[in-house]
Design a protein around this motif. Structure first.
Motif, PDB file in Angstrom:
ATOM      1  N   ASN A 160       0.839  -1.195   0.000  1.00  0.00           N
ATOM      2  CA  ASN A 160       0.000   0.000   0.000  1.00  0.00           C
ATOM      3  C   ASN A 160       0.873   1.242   0.000  1.00  0.00           C
ATOM      4  O   ASN A 160       2.002   1.234   0.482  1.00  0.00           O
ATOM      5  N   ILE A 161       0.358   2.302  -0.614  1.00  0.00           N
ATOM      6  CA  ILE A 161       1.126   3.540  -0.757  1.00  0.00           C
ATOM      7  C   ILE A 161       1.606   4.038   0.595  1.00  0.00           C
ATOM      8  O   ILE A 161       2.767   4.434   0.749  1.00  0.00           O
ATOM      9  N   LEU A 162       0.735   4.010   1.586  1.00  0.00           N
ATOM     10  CA  LEU A 162       1.087   4.522   2.904  1.00  0.00           C
ATOM     11  C   LEU A 162       2.288   3.792   3.500  1.00  0.00           C
ATOM     12  O   LEU A 162       3.158   4.413   4.108  1.00  0.00           O
ATOM     13  N   ALA A 163       2.370   2.482   3.311  1.00  0.00           N
ATOM     14  CA  ALA A 163       3.511   1.719   3.813  1.00  0.00           C
ATOM     15  C   ALA A 163       4.811   2.189   3.153  1.00  0.00           C
ATOM     16  O   ALA A 163       5.846   2.319   3.814  1.00  0.00           O
ATOM     17  N   ALA A 164       4.755   2.438   1.859  1.00  0.00           N
ATOM     18  CA  ALA A 164       5.935   2.930   1.141  1.00  0.00           C
ATOM     19  C   ALA A 164       6.349   4.305   1.645  1.00  0.00           C
ATOM     20  O   ALA A 164       7.543   4.594   1.800  1.00  0.00           O
ATOM     21  N   LEU A 165       5.365   5.154   1.900  1.00  0.00           N
ATOM     22  CA  LEU A 165       5.671   6.494   2.392  1.00  0.00           C
ATOM     23  C   LEU A 165       6.309   6.439   3.768  1.00  0.00           C
ATOM     24  O   LEU A 165       7.328   7.092   4.023  1.00  0.00           O
ATOM     25  N   ILE A 166       5.728   5.660   4.664  1.00  0.00           N
ATOM     26  CA  ILE A 166       6.274   5.540   6.017  1.00  0.00           C
ATOM     27  C   ILE A 166       7.691   4.978   5.971  1.00  0.00           C
ATOM     28  O   ILE A 166       8.576   5.456   6.677  1.00  0.00           O
ATOM     29  N   ALA A 167       7.924   3.983   5.129  1.00  0.00           N
ATOM     30  CA  ALA A 167       9.261   3.398   5.001  1.00  0.00           C
ATOM     31  C   ALA A 167      10.282   4.421   4.503  1.00  0.00           C
ATOM     32  O   ALA A 167      11.481   4.286   4.763  1.00  0.00           O
ATOM     33  N   SER A 168       9.806   5.448   3.808  1.00  0.00           N
ATOM     34  CA  SER A 168      10.685   6.510   3.303  1.00  0.00           C
ATOM     35  C   SER A 168      10.711   7.731   4.222  1.00  0.00           C
ATOM     36  O   SER A 168      11.264   8.765   3.863  1.00  0.00           O
ATOM     37  N   GLY A 169      10.067   7.620   5.378  1.00  0.00           N
ATOM     38  CA  GLY A 169      10.091   8.709   6.348  1.00  0.00           C
ATOM     39  C   GLY A 169       9.047   9.790   6.123  1.00  0.00           C
ATOM     40  O   GLY A 169       9.099  10.852   6.741  1.00  0.00           O
ATOM     41  N   GLN A 208     -11.057   3.339   6.526  1.00  0.00           N
ATOM     42  CA  GLN A 208     -12.320   3.805   7.080  1.00  0.00           C
ATOM     43  C   GLN A 208     -12.345   5.300   7.371  1.00  0.00           C
ATOM     44  O   GLN A 208     -13.404   5.895   7.392  1.00  0.00           O
ATOM     45  N   CYS A 209     -11.186   5.903   7.592  1.00  0.00           N
ATOM     46  CA  CYS A 209     -11.143   7.344   7.830  1.00  0.00           C
ATOM     47  C   CYS A 209     -10.547   8.018   6.592  1.00  0.00           C
ATOM     48  O   CYS A 209     -10.330   7.356   5.579  1.00  0.00           O
ATOM     49  N   THR A 210     -10.287   9.294   6.661  1.00  0.00           N
ATOM     50  CA  THR A 210      -9.696   9.981   5.511  1.00  0.00           C
ATOM     51  C   THR A 210      -8.356  10.630   5.843  1.00  0.00           C
ATOM     52  O   THR A 210      -7.854  11.449   5.092  1.00  0.00           O
ATOM     53  N   ASP A 211      -7.760  10.254   6.965  1.00  0.00           N
ATOM     54  CA  ASP A 211      -6.523  10.910   7.371  1.00  0.00           C
ATOM     55  C   ASP A 211      -5.348  10.639   6.430  1.00  0.00           C
ATOM     56  O   ASP A 211      -4.427  11.432   6.351  1.00  0.00           O
ATOM     57  N   CYS A 212      -5.371   9.563   5.693  1.00  0.00           N
ATOM     58  CA  CYS A 212      -4.270   9.239   4.775  1.00  0.00           C
ATOM     59  C   CYS A 212      -4.551   9.670   3.340  1.00  0.00           C
ATOM     60  O   CYS A 212      -3.796   9.336   2.429  1.00  0.00           O
ATOM     61  N   ALA A 213      -5.631  10.430   3.130  1.00  0.00           N
ATOM     62  CA  ALA A 213      -6.010  10.825   1.770  1.00  0.00           C
ATOM     63  C   ALA A 213      -4.947  11.710   1.132  1.00  0.00           C
ATOM     64  O   ALA A 213      -4.427  12.633   1.750  1.00  0.00           O
ATOM     65  N   PRO A 225      -7.814  13.462  -6.292  1.00  0.00           N
ATOM     66  CA  PRO A 225      -7.771  13.740  -4.858  1.00  0.00           C
ATOM     67  C   PRO A 225      -8.539  12.706  -4.046  1.00  0.00           C
ATOM     68  O   PRO A 225      -9.316  11.923  -4.587  1.00  0.00           O
ATOM     69  N   ASN A 226      -8.302  12.715  -2.744  1.00  0.00           N
ATOM     70  CA  ASN A 226      -9.040  11.922  -1.758  1.00  0.00           C
ATOM     71  C   ASN A 226      -8.830  10.414  -1.889  1.00  0.00           C
ATOM     72  O   ASN A 226      -9.709   9.631  -1.543  1.00  0.00           O
ATOM     73  N   VAL A 227      -7.675  10.007  -2.380  1.00  0.00           N
ATOM     74  CA  VAL A 227      -7.358   8.579  -2.476  1.00  0.00           C
ATOM     75  C   VAL A 227      -6.847   8.115  -1.118  1.00  0.00           C
ATOM     76  O   VAL A 227      -5.922   8.692  -0.555  1.00  0.00           O
ATOM     77  N   ARG A 228      -7.465   7.071  -0.592  1.00  0.00           N
ATOM     78  CA  ARG A 228      -7.035   6.506   0.697  1.00  0.00           C
ATOM     79  C   ARG A 228      -5.780   5.662   0.462  1.00  0.00           C
ATOM     80  O   ARG A 228      -5.853   4.549  -0.059  1.00  0.00           O
ATOM     81  N   THR A 229      -4.652   6.204   0.856  1.00  0.00           N
ATOM     82  CA  THR A 229      -3.367   5.567   0.546  1.00  0.00           C
ATOM     83  C   THR A 229      -3.090   4.325   1.377  1.00  0.00           C
ATOM     84  O   THR A 229      -2.231   3.531   1.009  1.00  0.00           O
ATOM     85  N   MET A 270       3.667   5.958 -10.237  1.00  0.00           N
ATOM     86  CA  MET A 270       2.627   6.774  -9.600  1.00  0.00           C
ATOM     87  C   MET A 270       3.187   8.142  -9.221  1.00  0.00           C
ATOM     88  O   MET A 270       4.347   8.265  -8.825  1.00  0.00           O
ATOM     89  N   VAL A 271       2.323   9.151  -9.325  1.00  0.00           N
ATOM     90  CA  VAL A 271       2.662  10.497  -8.877  1.00  0.00           C
ATOM     91  C   VAL A 271       1.717  10.828  -7.728  1.00  0.00           C
ATOM     92  O   VAL A 271       0.493  10.863  -7.905  1.00  0.00           O
ATOM     93  N   ILE A 272       2.291  11.057  -6.563  1.00  0.00           N
ATOM     94  CA  ILE A 272       1.521  11.246  -5.339  1.00  0.00           C
ATOM     95  C   ILE A 272       1.852  12.617  -4.766  1.00  0.00           C
ATOM     96  O   ILE A 272       3.014  13.010  -4.730  1.00  0.00           O
ATOM     97  N   GLU A 273       0.804  13.323  -4.333  1.00  0.00           N
ATOM     98  CA  GLU A 273       1.000  14.657  -3.787  1.00  0.00           C
ATOM     99  C   GLU A 273       0.291  14.804  -2.453  1.00  0.00           C
ATOM    100  O   GLU A 273      -0.808  14.275  -2.270  1.00  0.00           O
ATOM    101  N   THR A 274       0.914  15.544  -1.538  1.00  0.00           N
ATOM    102  CA  THR A 274       0.273  15.877  -0.286  1.00  0.00           C
ATOM    103  C   THR A 274      -0.993  16.656  -0.592  1.00  0.00           C
ATOM    104  O   THR A 274      -0.986  17.554  -1.426  1.00  0.00           O
ATOM    105  N   GLN A 275      -2.069  16.307   0.079  1.00  0.00           N
ATOM    106  CA  GLN A 275      -3.357  16.949  -0.179  1.00  0.00           C
ATOM    107  C   GLN A 275      -3.584  18.081   0.815  1.00  0.00           C
ATOM    108  O   GLN A 275      -3.348  17.924   2.005  1.00  0.00           O
TER     109      GLN A 275
END
Length: 108
Positions: free
Chosen positions: A36-45, A67-72, A79-83, A92-97
């Motif tokens: 999942n995208i979020l795991a990759a982001l966390i692994a990269s700090g 279930q929430c939108t905190d990782c969108a 926009p509003n993709v639950r990472t 993939m091109v990912i941007e802080t929302q």
């Protein structure tokens, strides 16, 4: 110590398909394809995914199961993709929302 998510409660264990490059806020990072995208982001700090509408407060991992939108975040212009439940794909091109997902221009 690894901070990668090895087994996700919803997505299970990702297939090991090797490393791919994704771009996050203009910076290229390495991710495991299928994790999942979020795991990759966390692994990269990277721990901030979005900023709230009213107070511009940072948000990141909260529930981790979509279930929430905190990782969108904005993913490939959407926009509003639950990472936390969206798998990584090469290129993939990912941007802080910011707020509801409109890009913040430097002159705004």
């Amino acid at each position: 110590m690894s901070v990668r998510v090895e087994k996700h409660v919803i997505l299970g264990e990702p297939e090991d398909r090797g490393l791919v490059t994704i771009t996050v806020d203009g910076k290229e990072i390495q991710a495991r394809e299928g994790e999942n995208i979020l795991a990759a982001l966390i692994a990269s700090g990277i721990i901030i995914n979005r900023y709230t509408v009213k107070r511009n407060e940072p948000r990141g991992l909260f529930c981790g199961i979509g279930q929430c939108t905190d990782c969108a975040m904005i993913v490939n212009g959407k926009p509003n993709v639950r990472t936390c439940v969206t798998p990584v794909k090469a290129g993939m091109v990912i941007e802080t929302q910011h707020g509801v997902g409109k890009k913040v221009e430097a002159n705004d």
